[in-house]
Design an enzyme around this catalytic site. Structure first.
Site, PDB file in Angstrom:
ATOM      1  N   GLU A 117       0.480  -1.114  -0.044  1.00  0.00           N
ATOM      2  CA  GLU A 117       0.209  -0.469  -0.103  1.00  0.00           C
ATOM      3  C   GLU A 117       0.799   0.801  -0.193  1.00  0.00           C
ATOM      4  O   GLU A 117       2.085   1.125   1.221  1.00  0.00           O
ATOM      5  CB  GLU A 117      -0.711  -0.186   1.093  1.00  0.00           C
ATOM      6  CG  GLU A 117      -1.861   1.121   1.005  1.00  0.00           C
ATOM      7  CD  GLU A 117      -3.325   1.634   2.669  1.00  0.00           C
ATOM      8  OE1 GLU A 117      -2.665   0.238   3.303  1.00  0.00           O
ATOM      9  OE2 GLU A 117      -3.685   1.939   2.355  1.00  0.00           O
ATOM     10  N   GLY A 257       3.265   2.759  10.696  1.00  0.00           N
ATOM     11  CA  GLY A 257       2.892   1.422  12.002  1.00  0.00           C
ATOM     12  C   GLY A 257       2.449   0.000  11.678  1.00  0.00           C
ATOM     13  O   GLY A 257       3.385  -0.480  12.553  1.00  0.00           O
ATOM     14  N   ALA A 258       1.930   0.106  10.677  1.00  0.00           N
ATOM     15  CA  ALA A 258       2.259  -0.979   9.971  1.00  0.00           C
ATOM     16  C   ALA A 258       1.086  -1.220   9.006  1.00  0.00           C
ATOM     17  O   ALA A 258       0.892  -0.305   8.794  1.00  0.00           O
ATOM     18  CB  ALA A 258       0.760  -2.346  11.716  1.00  0.00           C
ATOM     19  N   ASN A 261      -2.398  -6.408   5.083  1.00  0.00           N
ATOM     20  CA  ASN A 261      -1.942  -6.965   4.615  1.00  0.00           C
ATOM     21  C   ASN A 261      -3.203  -8.419   4.727  1.00  0.00           C
ATOM     22  O   ASN A 261      -2.735  -8.826   5.834  1.00  0.00           O
ATOM     23  CB  ASN A 261      -1.249  -8.013   4.222  1.00  0.00           C
ATOM     24  CG  ASN A 261       0.195  -7.016   4.068  1.00  0.00           C
ATOM     25  OD1 ASN A 261       0.279  -5.515   3.266  1.00  0.00           O
ATOM     26  ND2 ASN A 261       0.726  -6.877   4.798  1.00  0.00           N
ATOM     27  N   HIS A 293      -6.216  -2.200  15.580  1.00  0.00           N
ATOM     28  CA  HIS A 293      -6.794  -1.451  13.738  1.00  0.00           C
ATOM     29  C   HIS A 293      -6.210  -2.091  12.887  1.00  0.00           C
ATOM     30  O   HIS A 293      -7.485  -2.108  12.200  1.00  0.00           O
ATOM     31  CB  HIS A 293      -6.001   0.174  13.852  1.00  0.00           C
ATOM     32  CG  HIS A 293      -6.332   0.746  13.050  1.00  0.00           C
ATOM     33  ND1 HIS A 293      -7.007   1.580  13.034  1.00  0.00           N
ATOM     34  CD2 HIS A 293      -5.364   0.361  11.425  1.00  0.00           C
ATOM     35  CE1 HIS A 293      -6.770   2.271  11.189  1.00  0.00           C
ATOM     36  NE2 HIS A 293      -6.216   2.242  10.791  1.00  0.00           N
ATOM     37  N   GLU A 294      -5.419  -3.318  12.198  1.00  0.00           N
ATOM     38  CA  GLU A 294      -4.984  -3.690  11.458  1.00  0.00           C
ATOM     39  C   GLU A 294      -5.663  -4.833  11.220  1.00  0.00           C
ATOM     40  O   GLU A 294      -6.304  -5.314  10.336  1.00  0.00           O
ATOM     41  CB  GLU A 294      -3.306  -3.927  11.871  1.00  0.00           C
ATOM     42  CG  GLU A 294      -2.327  -3.510  11.720  1.00  0.00           C
ATOM     43  CD  GLU A 294      -2.607  -2.379  10.815  1.00  0.00           C
ATOM     44  OE1 GLU A 294      -3.231  -1.918   9.639  1.00  0.00           O
ATOM     45  OE2 GLU A 294      -2.538  -0.546  10.892  1.00  0.00           O
ATOM     46  N   HIS A 297      -9.350  -3.630   9.962  1.00  0.00           N
ATOM     47  CA  HIS A 297      -9.015  -3.662   8.253  1.00  0.00           C
ATOM     48  C   HIS A 297      -9.915  -5.084   7.296  1.00  0.00           C
ATOM     49  O   HIS A 297      -9.609  -4.945   6.542  1.00  0.00           O
ATOM     50  CB  HIS A 297      -7.973  -3.177   7.960  1.00  0.00           C
ATOM     51  CG  HIS A 297      -7.628  -2.680   7.828  1.00  0.00           C
ATOM     52  ND1 HIS A 297      -8.520  -0.937   7.851  1.00  0.00           N
ATOM     53  CD2 HIS A 297      -6.770  -1.382   8.327  1.00  0.00           C
ATOM     54  CE1 HIS A 297      -7.943  -0.074   7.478  1.00  0.00           C
ATOM     55  NE2 HIS A 297      -6.618   0.040   8.188  1.00  0.00           N
TER      56      HIS A 297
HETATM   57  N1  HT7 Z   1      -3.008   0.802   5.369  1.00  0.00           N
HETATM   58  C1  HT7 Z   1      -1.819   0.518   6.209  1.00  0.00           C
HETATM   59  C2  HT7 Z   1      -1.298   2.115   5.289  1.00  0.00           C
HETATM   60  C3  HT7 Z   1       0.469   1.713   5.129  1.00  0.00           C
HETATM   61  C4  HT7 Z   1       1.127   2.749   4.225  1.00  0.00           C
HETATM   62  C5  HT7 Z   1       0.638   3.657   3.643  1.00  0.00           C
HETATM   63  C6  HT7 Z   1       1.918   4.098   2.378  1.00  0.00           C
HETATM   64  C7  HT7 Z   1       3.202   3.700   2.616  1.00  0.00           C
HETATM   65  C8  HT7 Z   1       3.228   2.246   3.985  1.00  0.00           C
HETATM   66  C9  HT7 Z   1       2.259   2.326   4.300  1.00  0.00           C
HETATM   67  N2  HT7 Z   1       2.673   1.485   5.120  1.00  0.00           N
HETATM   68  C10 HT7 Z   1       1.297   1.350   6.489  1.00  0.00           C
HETATM   69  C11 HT7 Z   1      -1.575   1.330   7.384  1.00  0.00           C
HETATM   70  C12 HT7 Z   1      -3.427   1.383   8.785  1.00  0.00           C
HETATM   71  O1  HT7 Z   1      -3.688   2.875   7.547  1.00  0.00           O
HETATM   72  O2  HT7 Z   1      -3.309   0.488   9.046  1.00  0.00           O
HETATM   73 ZN    ZN Z   2      -5.683   2.070   8.625  1.00  0.00          ZN
END
Ligand code: HT7
Ligand code: ZN
Length: 854
Positions: A117, A257-258, A261, A293-294, A297
């Protein structure tokens, strides 16, 4: 660079129902073979366009036959096709160990992992890299068995074996179609903390948190948080986990942060690893929140994903709202709300009033990574919260059920979500939709008058939306405001709490039979993310800080009282501190309040939040005003601070809401004792530092010492460094604590630290710990010489060459130039111009720096 616009959205020309990926892994040279089943989506004659990122395919086949009429256009592989369905095979070679951007497939700590992402998958293989292309994945990995004994990917493991030459392979299938941004694989020398979760329908899910062997003892908190989150999502949203396996891998080098996937979350290790010795209470809480949070998702993001990146808040705002509600349910909901609002005001409000302001559903971007912002995430969560408030819990649940059922397995839009809220909740959200398109923080003015004779009270409300870049004129929004009146003499509520929906520019509300002077409590619980301006006196604010029955409103009244006093002090060099001292004294001795709440309530607003209240930020004057109030509070209430400090000395470390509250109050009290100038303050802090059986107490004491002049400062820093020099996450604290110091020589210290052998820009956590922390230290960063600006710009220019995404995220403090005097503004602009003029600048940095200059 090309601008992507929301209005240009077109459905994909080709879908890819299936992919088989074959990765022959090696850090220096990895071969990726991809077999895509592609299907034409309508009667068009456009070629297949597969996104790439600078690679040249080693081979391209269509239906098993090598072709050479492909071409590369702006990094994309263009393949002319005649039929309605084909099988496309491509092969590329990539070098994970040279990937310093940490997007796509990269090396971290000797292991290999992915981050896709938003647009990282195209750096692994050619593919339509957009979230509305949903594909079933089969992934086969081969790698050296000794270096990479563990091979993980999304979904379920379906086979593994030896290749005979010291290499081995593993294959994973994910039955759920997903966009490529949710693809993940990991190859490494890792061990797992394993657990089992039984879902409410009785299915067994094998959980695994994968880390370096030495870190295994630090995974207990994360695995508990994962199980609690899985249960909470079943109980509160009726959402059950859907695969047999759920793995999390922790890596040290991570841009964010995380990442959620499907079935294989990848985490920044700072949001997994914790024990009392190395992690603070803040870290423990953040780990639970990010794990939740993860995990959440899996439904809000994965089962229902986004149609395009303009809809990012659909998954992020909603998921932040879900993780905030989860955390509120685990401990003190009031303290959690205070923390969330403080975070919103620190990060999102400045964004909304600055050059990078954008709506939670933006209209255009150059680089989507720049839009992973506090606006999309935190304001997005506030927008969901407002809808939840207006619908009430039952209808909100009916509306989210409708949303999940209707859009399961699809790529949806923010509009789809709002339509479900309307349908499930039975309300009209036509005007409310403006929250999705208008940037900026609404300002509400509230003025209450009372006629003792008639018993009538009238509340006049008005809303104003400030202009933001590209949006000079705004329409009035729907603002759900919770309010209540209290009698000034009896301190009793006058009537019950009301939820009013302010939707016109100006409105009046009347209250009858109000027999005593009423005091207004408004935006209770922070029911709308707005700035409220009232004409309430210091006495009324002090009254509410003692008697309001909404804990947030009580905290808010104290904050407003402190802010008014501090702004007065910053403007005139002095202010009357008596009302604040009395209110703080009252809070400290209130037997009905818990330590965690008291600690939040008695904390002064930050330098930057004080600056946000002023037409022009004067960092030195703000610092002096705040220090003066801290000193007076420290001196006037020294006995109470000492009593609070002594009362909060918990026996042994325990991670419970009450023990956390005690530790928090202890360090806040220590700060005030130090601010009072007490002669024993440094030895008290050093004693706490040495005796601590947990990182919260140790770092709290270090923070106090690092802003002072006592000899214990150097001793504590050296002890801390030597004790934790082999622990990257704790060393980050060593760097950031110094970068946040209130000392006059902070810039000199930070400049020296940038040359320290443990400092590297290659690791995002370390870069953020020093450069990111320094740039939010308002006084040090904005020192009149402009050297703070130069230091940060130099670091960002260097960082951009390695990791543009991380560099670009650190631009905003330089973009606040309009808020400062001419001399500072000119120097900030000069640094932004120098950045924009840097040869080879990334589009990430170009977008952030050039927009910041506008
Ligand atoms: N959805 C994830 C977003 C994310 C991200 C975006 C851009 C570059 C690196 C990244 N690593 C994770 C994280 C989240 O919102 O849960
Ligand atoms: Zn998120």
């Amino acid at each position: 660079p090309a601008v992507t616009r929301r209005e240009d959205y077109r459905p994909p020309d080709w879908q890819v129902p299936e992919i088989a990926l074959d990765l022959d892994l090696d850090p220096a040279s990895t071969r990726v073979n991809a077999t895509l089943n592609v299907v034409r989506t309508s009667a068009h004659d456009r070629p297949l366009v597969l996104d790439g990122a600078g690679q040249t395919p080693l081979s391209v086949k269509v239906d098993g036959v090598a072709i050479n009429d492909w071409r590369i256009e702006e990094d994309a592989l263009v393949i002319p096709l005649s039929g309605s369905a084909h099988v496309i095979e491509t092969e590329v070679e990539i070098a994970p160990d040279r990937n310093t951007q940490l997007m796509g497939l990269y090396a971290s700590g000797g292991n290999l992992c992915t981050q896709c992402e938003a647009e990282g998958f195209r750096r692994i293989t050619f593919f339509p890299d957009r979230p509305d292309v949903l594909t079933r994945y089969k992934v086969r990995m081969a790698a050296d068995k000794a270096r990479f004994p563990v091979l993980l990917a999304n979904g379920d493991p379906v086979g593994a074996g030896d290749l005979g030459d010291g290499r081995h392979w593993a294959e994973w299938h994910d039955p759920y179609p997903k966009p490529c941004y949710l693809f993940a694989m990991v190859a490494g020398d890792l061990v797992a903390n394993r657990a089992t979760f039984i879902t409410r329908s009785g299915r067994q899910v094998a959980l695994g948190i994968w880390v370096r062997p030495a870190d295994l003892p630090k995974t207990a908190h994360a695995i508990e948080a994962l199980k609690t989150s899985m249960k909470w999502d079943e109980d509160v949203y009726g959402r059950e986990y859907d695969l047999d396996v759920f793995n999390i891998v922790a890596v040290d080098d991570f841009n964010f942060g995380a990442m959620e996937n499907k079935g294989l979350n990848i985490f920044n290790s700072r949001y997994i690893l914790a024990d009392a010795e190395t992690a603070t209470d803040y870290d423990f809480d953040a780990i639970a929140a990010v794990v939740a949070h993860e995990y959440f998702h899996n439904w809000s993001g994965n089962r229902v994903t986004c149609r395009d990146w303009f809809q990012l808040s659909l998954k992020e705002g909603f998921t932040v709202f879900r993780d905030q509600s989860f955390s509120a349910d685990q401990g003190s909901a009031a303290v959690k709300r205070i923390e969330d609002v403080r975070g919103l005001r620190a990060a999102q409000f400045p964004e909304d009033s600055g050059p990078l302001a954008h709506a939670i559903r933006p209209d255009a971007y150059l680089e989507i990574s720049n839009f992973y912002t506090a606006t999309i995430y935190n304001k997005g969560a506030e927008v969901i919260r407002m809808m939840a408030t207006m619908l009430g819990p039952k209808q909100f649940r009916a509306a989210t059920d409708l949303y999940f059922d209707r859009f399961d397995g699809t790529a949806a839009t923010c509009e789809d979500f709002v339509a479900c809220m309307e349908e499930g909740g039975g309300i009209d959200l036509t005007q409310f939709r403006l929250w999705y398109s208008q940037a900026g923080t609404p300002r509400v003015s509230a003025s209450l008058t009372h006629e003792p004779g008639s018993g009538r009270a009238v509340l006049k409300l008005a809303q104003r939306m400030p202009p933001t870049p590209g949006q000079p004129d705004k329409k009035p929004m729907v603002l759900p405001l919770k309010l209540k009146l209290f009698g000034a003499e009896t301190a009793q509520p006058i009537g019950s709490e009301q939820l009013i929906l302010l939707s016109d520019a100006e409105e009046q509300i009347s209250f009858e039979t109000v027999t005593e002077r009423p005091v207004l409590s408004i935006n209770r619980g922070f029911s709308a993310p707005v700035i409220v301006e009232t004409d309430r006196s210091a006495a009324d604010l002090a009254f509410l800080s003692a008697h309001d029955d909404d804990p947030f409103a009580r905290y808010e009244a104290m904050q407003q009282l402190m802010l008014d006093t501090l702004v007065e002090g910053a403007k005139h060099g002095q202010a009357d501190h008596a009302a604040v001292i009395a209110a703080v004294a009252n809070t400290l001795q209130d037997p009905h309040l818990d330590s965690a709440f008291i600690a939040e309530a008695v904390l002064l607003p930050s330098d930057s939040f004080i600056g946000d209240q002023m037409a022009l930020v004067d960092p030195e004057a703000i610092f002096r005003a705040r220090e003066a109030l801290r000193r007076d509070l420290g001196r006037a209430l020294e006995a109470q601070w000492r009593a609070a400090y002594d009362g909060a000395r918990a026996a042994k470390f325990e991670y419970s809401p009450s023990a956390k509250g005690q530790r928090r109050l202890k360090t806040v009290a220590l700060g005030y004792i130090a601010a009072s100038g007490a002669v024993d303050a440094a030895s008290l802090a050093f004693g706490q530092f040495e005796a601590a059986d947990n990182m919260t107490d140790r770092q709290g004491a270090l923070t106090t010492l690092v802003s002072g002049n006592a000899p214990e400062r150097i001793a504590a820093l050296d002890i801390f460094y030597n004790r934790y020099s082999d622990n990257a996450l704790v060393l980050d604290k060593w760097f950031s604590t110094q970068a946040l110091s209130a000392r006059d020589d902070t810039l000199a210290m930070v400049t020296e630290l940038a040359r320290h052998r443990d400092f590297t820009l290659a690791n995002p956590n370390r870069a953020r710990a020093l450069v990111g922390a320094f740039s939010v230290n308002q006084r040090a960063f904005n020192q009149a010489s402009g050297e703070g600006y130069r230091f940060v710009a130099d670091q960002l220019i260097a960082l951009d060459k390695l990791n543009p995404q991380t560099a670009a995220k650190l631009i905003p403090p330089l973009g606040r130039w309009r808020r400062f005097d001419e001399a500072r503004a000119a120097m900030m602009r000069a640094e932004l111009e120098r950045i924009v003029a840097t040869p080879g600048l990334s589009k990430d940095m170009f977008e952030q720096a050039s927009r910041s200059l506008a």
